[in-house]
Design an enzyme around this catalytic site. Structure first.
Site, short mmCIF file in Angstrom:
data_model
loop_
_atom_site.label_atom_id
_atom_site.label_comp_id
_atom_site.label_asym_id
_atom_site.label_seq_id
_atom_site.Cartn_x
_atom_site.Cartn_y
_atom_site.Cartn_z
N HIS A 147 32.16 44.90 45.60
CA HIS A 147 30.96 44.72 46.43
C HIS A 147 29.65 45.04 45.69
O HIS A 147 28.76 45.71 46.24
CB HIS A 147 31.06 45.56 47.70
CG HIS A 147 32.12 45.09 48.66
ND1 HIS A 147 32.55 43.80 48.75
CD2 HIS A 147 32.83 45.79 49.62
CE1 HIS A 147 33.48 43.70 49.70
NE2 HIS A 147 33.68 44.88 50.23
N HIS A 221 29.11 42.06 56.06
CA HIS A 221 30.25 42.98 56.15
C HIS A 221 30.30 43.75 57.47
O HIS A 221 30.58 44.96 57.47
CB HIS A 221 30.22 43.93 54.96
CG HIS A 221 31.56 44.46 54.56
ND1 HIS A 221 32.33 45.26 55.37
CD2 HIS A 221 32.28 44.29 53.43
CE1 HIS A 221 33.45 45.57 54.75
NE2 HIS A 221 33.46 44.98 53.56
N GLU A 352 34.74 38.11 56.31
CA GLU A 352 33.65 38.00 55.33
C GLU A 352 33.71 36.65 54.61
O GLU A 352 34.53 36.46 53.71
CB GLU A 352 33.78 39.12 54.30
CG GLU A 352 33.78 40.51 54.89
CD GLU A 352 34.60 41.48 54.03
OE1 GLU A 352 34.23 41.72 52.88
OE2 GLU A 352 35.62 42.00 54.52
C1 BGC Z 1 37.56 44.75 51.14
C2 BGC Z 1 38.38 45.98 51.32
C3 BGC Z 1 37.47 47.17 51.26
C4 BGC Z 1 36.44 47.04 52.34
C5 BGC Z 1 35.45 48.17 52.38
C6 BGC Z 1 36.53 44.70 52.22
O1 BGC Z 1 35.72 43.60 52.02
O2 BGC Z 1 38.34 43.59 51.14
O3 BGC Z 1 39.39 46.06 50.35
O4 BGC Z 1 38.18 48.36 51.41
O5 BGC Z 1 35.72 45.86 52.16
O6 BGC Z 1 34.98 48.47 51.15
#
Ligand code: BGC
Length: 387
Positions: A147, A221, A352
């Site tokens: 991310h 998110h 997402e």
């Molecule tokens: C990911 C997860 C992650 C979460 C929070 C999601 O987009 O796929 O693996 O733990 O975000 O970080």
């Protein structure tokens, strides 16, 4: 006698004044009541939300539509702080997990409602080669990059302004991500626009331009619970995913490169299933990228979620070729969120829209590289209804 007349005059005067003011007051009260009963209207307002430790102020943009829906977005992380949606009885509830104050988001937020970038999801070992040059990004998820790194777009302050159009209101958030930020090449000018429409849609549009070739993958998110945030597990929500395939992952949640059919597996949501029905057969729970039938490009239906008791339905439309379905597996009760609600495992789910994880290292996946002179432009729409 003269004195008596003066006293009488004063009494009459003060009586009339009292009557005048009490009448004035009565009128004001009626006005207040009628204002309270006023129909909701399409509007966007800016408020102060908090202050960052370095003194910078964080604003909140409050979007409302004529049906009473409300979306609140703050400039820190261009984050959706709350989304209030009616159920089948007309009762409104906030359906996104998050925090009551900025301090909550600063203390601990697993990307609640945030704009994620420069690259959403994982890049293996935080490395990729582009045009023959190897780049190294922050490793903030074990040995992998997640991310956007240690300080992704969810942890920066965006600049914002309001937008008013005939059937929608919103706010546009802009951010300049500097060359080499978290290891990414190129200055990237990004914009995220949230629009609330009178058709109960929240439209999220992304735009970006760069001065060097760079991977870009921006997403939203939010953790949703259509029964209302903090109101239990999402395991009884029914989910449809418009995807015949998904990208299997290794132990570090990096795609293996394979594109596998969902048919006959617990990953098959082409026909609606509750999230909980087969989750025990999926190690760790759902945290996978689904390959959308649309292939990306056009705004098409990617997912539909319904919650039986409230009757709330959310449809996700996107121009992206993939969607990460994450069943809130890492929520563990350590965060107390809005209204004192504790967020346990599977208390929220994320959908997402995105390019596939680790695309910069997977030549067979749709390319996520943006080059100078091109404009990155993607769109996701959340549409709400009841049944
Ligand atoms: C990911 C997860 C992650 C979460 C929070 C999601 O987009 O796929 O693996 O733990 O975000 O970080």
């Amino acid at each position: 006698m003269k004195k008596f007349h003066s006293i009488l005059f004063l009494c009459v005067l003060s009586g009339s004044l009292m009557l005048f003011f009490s009448c004035g007051k009565k009128t004001a009260t009626e006005e207040e009541i009628s204002q309270m009963k006023e129909e909701p209207k399409m509007d966007v307002q800016r408020q102060e939300f908090g202050q960052l430790p370095d003194g910078q102020l964080v604003d909140l943009y409050v979007l409302t539509n004529g049906n009473g829906m409300e979306a609140r977005i703050m400039t820190y992380g261009a984050t959706l702080v709350s989304l209030s949606v009616p159920d089948k009885e007309g009762n409104f509830a906030d359906i996104t997990l998050g925090c009551d104050s900025l301090e909550g988001y600063l203390a601990a937020s697993p990307y609640f409602g945030a704009t994620v970038g420069r690259y959403a999801n994982r890049i293996a070992k935080g490395k990729f080669i582009l045009d023959g040059v190897e780049y190294t990004l922050a490793a903030n998820n074990g040995e992998n990059h997640l991310h956007g790194g240690s300080k992704g777009y969810d942890k920066v302050l965006w600049q914002a302004g309001t937008i008013r159009r005939e059937n929608e209101v919103g706010a546009k958030f802009v951010y300049l991500s500097k060359d080499d930020e978290e290891g990414y090449p190129g200055n990237l000018n990004c914009a995220v626009t949230y629009m609330l429409t009178d058709r109960d849609e929240l439209k999220i549009g992304y735009e970006a331009e760069t001065d060097k070739p760079t991977p870009v993958n921006l997403t939203h998110h939010s953790y949703f619970n259509l029964a209302g945030q903090g109101n239990g597990y999402i395991l009884d929500h029914e989910l449809m995913l418009n995807a015949d395939q998904y990208t299997p992952v290794d132990a570090g949640l990096i795609p293996t490169g394979e594109i596998r059919d969902v048919a006959g597996t617990p990953m098959d949501f082409t026909i609606p299933h509750t999230i909980g029905e087969r989750i025990a057969q999926v190690e760790g729970g759902y945290d996978h990228n689904f390959v959308l039938r649309s292939g990306g490009g056009e705004l098409e239906l990617a997912a539909r979620v319904s919650e039986p008791r409230s009757g709330r339905i959310m449809e996700v439309y996107t121009t992206e070729p993939g969607i990460q379905f994450y069943s809130g597996n890492f929520l563990d009760g350590s965060i107390t969120g809005k209204a004192g609600k504790v967020y346990y495992k599977h208390y929220g789910f994320c959908l997402e829209p995105q390019h596939f994880p680790d695309s910069p290292n997977k030549p067979d996946f749709p390319s996520a590289i943006l080059r100078p002179g091109e404009t990155y432009q993607t769109q996701t729409t959340l549409k709400f209804s009841i049944e």
